[in-house]
Motif scaffolding. Sequence first.
Motif, PDB file in Angstrom:
ATOM      1  N   ARG A  21       0.916  -1.347   0.289  1.00  0.00           N
ATOM      2  CA  ARG A  21      -0.727   0.313  -0.041  1.00  0.00           C
ATOM      3  C   ARG A  21       1.034   0.985  -0.088  1.00  0.00           C
ATOM      4  O   ARG A  21       0.286   2.171  -0.343  1.00  0.00           O
ATOM      5  N   ALA A  22       1.395   1.384   0.833  1.00  0.00           N
ATOM      6  CA  ALA A  22       3.096   2.177   0.799  1.00  0.00           C
ATOM      7  C   ALA A  22       3.683   2.799  -0.883  1.00  0.00           C
ATOM      8  O   ALA A  22       3.821   3.815  -1.216  1.00  0.00           O
ATOM      9  N   ILE A  23       3.755   1.948  -1.601  1.00  0.00           N
ATOM     10  CA  ILE A  23       4.622   2.174  -2.958  1.00  0.00           C
ATOM     11  C   ILE A  23       3.070   2.170  -3.610  1.00  0.00           C
ATOM     12  O   ILE A  23       3.483   2.942  -4.090  1.00  0.00           O
ATOM     13  N   LEU A  24       2.175   1.860  -3.751  1.00  0.00           N
ATOM     14  CA  LEU A  24       0.958   2.120  -4.129  1.00  0.00           C
ATOM     15  C   LEU A  24       0.511   4.191  -4.008  1.00  0.00           C
ATOM     16  O   LEU A  24       0.268   4.482  -5.140  1.00  0.00           O
ATOM     17  N   ILE A  25       1.045   4.154  -2.942  1.00  0.00           N
ATOM     18  CA  ILE A  25       0.161   5.938  -2.656  1.00  0.00           C
ATOM     19  C   ILE A  25       1.596   6.100  -3.161  1.00  0.00           C
ATOM     20  O   ILE A  25       1.283   8.112  -3.480  1.00  0.00           O
ATOM     21  N   GLY A  26       2.633   5.900  -2.675  1.00  0.00           N
ATOM     22  CA  GLY A  26       3.940   6.534  -3.745  1.00  0.00           C
ATOM     23  C   GLY A  26       3.097   7.286  -4.869  1.00  0.00           C
ATOM     24  O   GLY A  26       3.484   8.549  -6.071  1.00  0.00           O
ATOM     25  N   PHE A 209      16.713   7.646  -6.288  1.00  0.00           N
ATOM     26  CA  PHE A 209      16.392   7.972  -4.762  1.00  0.00           C
ATOM     27  C   PHE A 209      17.543   9.232  -4.730  1.00  0.00           C
ATOM     28  O   PHE A 209      17.525  10.478  -4.167  1.00  0.00           O
ATOM     29  N   ILE A 210      18.599   9.175  -6.286  1.00  0.00           N
ATOM     30  CA  ILE A 210      19.161  10.476  -6.012  1.00  0.00           C
ATOM     31  C   ILE A 210      18.511  11.648  -6.949  1.00  0.00           C
ATOM     32  O   ILE A 210      18.516  12.717  -6.552  1.00  0.00           O
ATOM     33  N   SER A 266       7.246  10.548  -1.962  1.00  0.00           N
ATOM     34  CA  SER A 266       6.789   9.556  -3.329  1.00  0.00           C
ATOM     35  C   SER A 266       8.023   8.768  -3.510  1.00  0.00           C
ATOM     36  O   SER A 266       7.603   7.899  -4.217  1.00  0.00           O
ATOM     37  N   LEU A 267       8.850   9.564  -4.330  1.00  0.00           N
ATOM     38  CA  LEU A 267      10.062   9.070  -5.224  1.00  0.00           C
ATOM     39  C   LEU A 267      10.873   7.709  -3.870  1.00  0.00           C
ATOM     40  O   LEU A 267      11.206   6.932  -3.952  1.00  0.00           O
ATOM     41  N   GLY A 271      11.274   4.497  -4.732  1.00  0.00           N
ATOM     42  CA  GLY A 271      12.438   3.229  -4.906  1.00  0.00           C
ATOM     43  C   GLY A 271      12.845   2.214  -4.025  1.00  0.00           C
ATOM     44  O   GLY A 271      13.465   1.957  -4.738  1.00  0.00           O
ATOM     45  N   ASP A 272      11.768   2.699  -3.090  1.00  0.00           N
ATOM     46  CA  ASP A 272      12.513   1.213  -1.911  1.00  0.00           C
ATOM     47  C   ASP A 272      11.177  -0.467  -2.120  1.00  0.00           C
ATOM     48  O   ASP A 272      11.794  -0.763  -2.802  1.00  0.00           O
ATOM     49  N   GLY A 273       9.769   0.177  -3.412  1.00  0.00           N
ATOM     50  CA  GLY A 273       9.702  -0.818  -4.725  1.00  0.00           C
ATOM     51  C   GLY A 273      10.609  -1.675  -5.306  1.00  0.00           C
ATOM     52  O   GLY A 273      11.143  -2.484  -4.794  1.00  0.00           O
TER      53      GLY A 273
END
Length: 286
Positions: A21-26, A209-210, A266-267, A271-273
């Motif tokens: 869910r967190a990635i979708l929000i991002g 991340f950059i 969001s980025l 990036g984590d995803g």
Amino acid sequence: MTLLAFSSPFAKGLRRFVGNRAILIGVVILTLVVVLAAFAPLVAPYAPNKLSIVSRLQPPSGAHLFGTDEFGRDIFSRAIYAGRVSLGVSLGVVAIATVLGVFLGLIAGYFRPLDAPISRLLDAMMSFPDILLAIALVAALGPSLVNVVLALGITYAPRLARIVRGSTLVLRELPYIEAAVALGLPTWQILLRHVLLNLASPILVQATFIFAAAMLAEASLSFLGVGASSDMPTWGTMLASGREYMNKAPWLMLFPGLAIVFAVLSLQLVGDGLRDLVDPRLAKEA
């Protein structure tokens, strides 16, 4: 059977990506920022620099969703146009950092005699805080948006170069690289086709991340007055001009600050995803 074996880990990773869910929000927030910036002339209700002294320092209302600044300019419109500048600068930074970082990382990791001097250069650059190094480079090059892109690109290149160098040190010892060398393939072909292609995933993740770091750094430089000119709508310059009216009109700093927070967050989530998606160790997880 081979196709299924290839696609199964990717499909599992993709399901993890979509199911987070967190990635979708991002992704949703990042898409919203990009769409608003791309269609700013159609979305913004006012021109970003349109003055209206009689409407100065108006609180958020139906006519001005985010209120107005000390010159009566619409904060919502300026925030949308500022997203264009921030995204454009960050893309330029990512492009420069990727090209420079990949080049230095490949050279240092593949050619043993060049490893030590390049590594020492990267260590020296990374010993300085990013923002201080960027300020020093902008001061040497001159305050302009183009020089900000160049300075930040140079500043963040060592991050990518260290990752590429470390992976190249491992890849160059693998049998298929040794076989390519024994067959007499040109060095550039080995680096591009057999080394760089295997580094695409970590490069993509680090570039994300950059992107986030560059967006935050650009806002910091503009806030300090060494980035974009004060008349150009950027989130950093909006924060800088709003700090004088922080007690009287807090919305001048609130909404640009929230724009920075949500865009960078969001980025980071995306990036984590991507990192979870391309990490082969996650394929072992149920």
